[in-house]
Design a protein around this motif. Sequence first.
Motif: not given
Length: 510
Positions: A281-282, A315, A317, A38-40, A34, A232
């Motif tokens: 996870p996404s 948000y 993650g 983008s994530h964590t 990505d 999470k």
Amino acid sequence: MSADLLIVGGGINGTGIARDAAGRGLSVLLVEQDDLASHTSSASTKLIHGGLRYLEYYEFRLVREALMERERLLGIAPHIIWPLEFVLPHSADQRPAWMIRIGLFLYDHLAKRERLAASRAVGFPPHPAATILQPAYRRGFTYSDCWVEDSRLVVLNAMDAAERGADIRTRTQLVSARPEGTFWRAEIEDRATFARETVMARALVNAAGPWVGEVLSEKLGRNTHKTVRMVKGSHIIVRKRYEGDFAFILQNPDKRIVFAVPYEHDFTLIGTTDIPYEDDPSQVVISADETRYLCDSVSRYFRAPVTPADVVRSYSGVRPLYDDHAKNASAVTRDYVLDVEGGDDKPALLSVFGGKITTYRRLSEHALEKLLPAMGRAIGTPWTAGSPLPGGDMENADFSTYLHQLTSRYSFLPPRLAHRLARAYGTRAERILGDAASLADLGTDLGGGLTEAEVNYLVAHEWARETDDILWRRSKLVLHVPDGTQARLAAYLASLRTAGPVEGGGRTHC
């Protein structure tokens, strides 16, 4: 193509390893499915900290390493990292005051501290937190840690890696990899064009975060006894709840802590939760229960309560923690584990389990200390501790002095815009501004001070392609810009794609 090192994952660990490896002369290819962070790595509480609560779990080595890194990172990235005072209110039903004093004493002295203030006991009043806290809280403690623009930290590591020769490919995924002699034969795919390419790499780094196990099993066809425990963490953003440039660390009855932190001038960031997670996870999002938990945690302390209706954005993650089989998700170690296979007549493989953003630089050093011998290469001299990240080359790591110099040179900039540019880009802000003598020289304002010159720079130098890349990960302008900005930005990005490659900056570069 061929490379010494193929890195899978464009989060903080992947880009940190890419930077360190490129600086030691290795040819590096990094692929991220990505956008960067983008994530964590963009879903943290935005803190560079030792982890005061980790002392309760006897994680002394981790805390000491994190405290040492806190000082180093503050020195190499003073534009995106800065000191922050934390207020810890105390009452009789919490951990005993003597226990907290011992913990804070250790926190002050486990590692050398040069830039940050020591902890101290305070009363409410005279500390200004008295006007924010409920009258029942009459005393507490303060200590210092640091704030970080987390996703920008990832981008700056990628930029430095690229400037040292690394090939950074976003929106590109690893399809598969198999050993072939002393090399990995890997297939990668551009997710936009579906074009595939074969890469021959002497070593492969699996820094895929929550997907580290999936890469091992599905992409590499491997099994391992080391597993990731996904936890999470969710945050909420509300309108500013108090004046003051200090944060709060709040102890809950369940023994967890929640932070309330000044955020983006006009907001307060509240987090985080610790919830076991087993889904994609996404697709992680905050739950109604988590929102209520965070609101209740702050309302337990603040005079003005926080309700779910106050939340303007949230948000979430997934933290890919190394599974040490702790029963409580909050007690799972934040330490990292580096698993190395291969070497000699087999290609090397290093998988990264766990970790925290504060210790990413040291993790990267440890990764190369393990990986280079397996590749038959000399380790070389560690170098990243004292080398500024892009934009961090300010004299004496002094942000205030640099901001004054920037505003003097570009006196036409509104103060808030000048401050934002200096914070986001440091000395690289001058590459955006060029020889501009007025705001008009920076092109059209797409909204909230986001100019065409800034977008050009982000596209040319920071891998930005979509509106979220710019309005959320490269900045937090989504919280500030007026209606219509996203549409105008999308149209401008489309025009840049049609026109072809651009150079970033003001008139000097356009």
